[in-house]
Structure formats: C-alpha cells, structure tokens
Design an enzyme around this catalytic site. Structure first.
Site, PDB file in Angstrom:
ATOM      1  N   CYS A   1       0.818  -1.220   0.000  1.00 33.49           N
ATOM      2  CA  CYS A   1       0.000   0.000   0.000  1.00 33.49           C
ATOM      3  C   CYS A   1       0.845   1.261   0.000  1.00 33.49           C
ATOM      4  O   CYS A   1       0.300   2.361  -0.059  1.00 33.49           O
ATOM      5  CB  CYS A   1      -0.960   0.002   1.189  1.00 33.49           C
ATOM      6  SG  CYS A   1      -0.116  -0.088   2.763  1.00 33.49           S
TER       7      CYS A   1
ATOM      8  N   ASP B   1       2.586   2.581   2.378  1.00 34.92           N
ATOM      9  CA  ASP B   1       2.673   3.324   3.634  1.00 34.92           C
ATOM     10  C   ASP B   1       4.035   3.145   4.283  1.00 34.92           C
ATOM     11  O   ASP B   1       4.687   2.129   4.103  1.00 34.92           O
ATOM     12  CB  ASP B   1       1.567   2.880   4.594  1.00 34.92           C
ATOM     13  CG  ASP B   1       0.214   3.371   4.117  1.00 34.92           C
ATOM     14  OD1 ASP B   1       0.192   4.341   3.352  1.00 34.92           O
ATOM     15  OD2 ASP B   1      -0.792   2.770   4.499  1.00 34.92           O
TER      16      ASP B   1
ATOM     17  N   CYS C   1      -2.584   4.857   6.837  1.00 37.98           N
ATOM     18  CA  CYS C   1      -4.036   4.937   6.973  1.00 37.98           C
ATOM     19  C   CYS C   1      -4.410   5.050   8.458  1.00 37.98           C
ATOM     20  O   CYS C   1      -3.556   4.875   9.331  1.00 37.98           O
ATOM     21  CB  CYS C   1      -4.658   3.694   6.361  1.00 37.98           C
ATOM     22  SG  CYS C   1      -4.319   2.224   7.333  1.00 37.98           S
TER      23      CYS C   1
ATOM     24  N   CYS D   1      -1.984  -3.530   8.570  1.00 34.19           N
ATOM     25  CA  CYS D   1      -1.552  -2.193   9.021  1.00 34.19           C
ATOM     26  C   CYS D   1      -0.824  -2.285  10.357  1.00 34.19           C
ATOM     27  O   CYS D   1       0.100  -1.509  10.619  1.00 34.19           O
ATOM     28  CB  CYS D   1      -2.742  -1.260   9.167  1.00 34.19           C
ATOM     29  SG  CYS D   1      -3.790  -1.191   7.714  1.00 34.19           S
TER      30      CYS D   1
END
Ligand code: FES
Length: 150
Positions: A55, A57, A80, A124
C-alpha cells in the site's frame, strides 16, 4: 433489536465476531495518537524505518533505552487510520517495557489491545511492530559498536 434485560452485554470494544468496522478504542487512538513525533538525535538509541510495499505506507520509529527499558518512544506514520492507531497503541504497549518484553510484542497483541480490527486492515498493525523490531536491532548494533570501541 434490543438485548433482553438479563442478557449479558459484551464489554465495550470486545469483539464478538468478525470485526467489520474500526472499534471505538481504535478510533480514539487515530484521533489522539500517542507518542507522535521524533526523538532528538542525542536521545535516540534506536531507529526503525519500514514500509508496506502493498500500500506504500511508511513508518518511522525512535526509541531511547535507559537501564534496559524503553524509556521513550516516538513514531511518525505516513499511513491509513489503521496504521496510525495501531502504531499509537504499539508505543503505549512498548513504553517502559524491558527490551526483551518489547521484542515479544506481536501485531496480535496490538490488535487485541484495540479490541480488534477489520480483517482487511490487519496488515496495518504490522508496520509499527516491524518498525519497533528494526529500532531494537539498531539499538543492539549501536551497543555492539560501543562495546567494540571501548
Ligand atoms: Fe497500508 Fe493501512 S492500508 S498501512
């Protein structure tokens, strides 16, 4: 639909099945993340930088170690809400812990402390845990370098 009067209600934040939405605890950590920022170079004993290629990140994490414990911890996340909240909770779990205990913190510990996380957001929580592992490895390397110099 309402619960029958004597039916036990789950405690707030306790997952009773698959977690479909962010929990209140997670949202609170997203809105008021703990230990956001960075440590001064002079205070930093370990630093970790990791990214999630799936993603894009990124996560930076600093630790200060005193008497074998994590005395200070700070993070910055380009991620996120799930990444920010899980990283915030990770810093709360790690702060004050002896190094060996901090090393054993898993993403499941972080998720449990937040009362769960939606399945598609589980990755995450890895960012903070991985950044802490990298920072602890960096701390170890610095210790070894110091020992070699003395
Ligand atoms: Fe990438 Fe959450 S979607 S860290």
């Amino acid at each position: 639909m309402t619960n029958a009067p004597d039916e036990p209600k789950p405690a707030a934040g306790t997952p009773t099945g698959p977690v479909l939405f962010y929990t209140e605890t997670l949202l609170e950590h997203f809105r008021n993340p703990r230990n956001v920022g960075e440590l001064a170079e002079a205070d930093t004993d370990g630093f970790g930088l990791v990214g999630d290629p799936s993603c894009g990140d990124q996560m930076k994490l600093w630790i200060a170690v005193r008497d074998g414990r994590i005395a200070k911890i700070a993070f910055q996340s380009f991620g996120c809400p799930g990444a920010i909240a899980t990283s915030s909770m990770l810093t709360e779990l790690a702060e004050g812990k002896p190094i060996e205990e901090a090393r054993r913190i898993t993403d499941d510990d972080v998720i449990e402390a937040l009362g769960g996380i939606p399945e598609n957001k589980k990755h995450c929580s890895l960012l903070g845990v991985q950044a802490l592992q990298v920072a602890l490895g960096d701390w170890e390397g610095r210790q070894a370098a110091k020992a070699a110099r003395s």
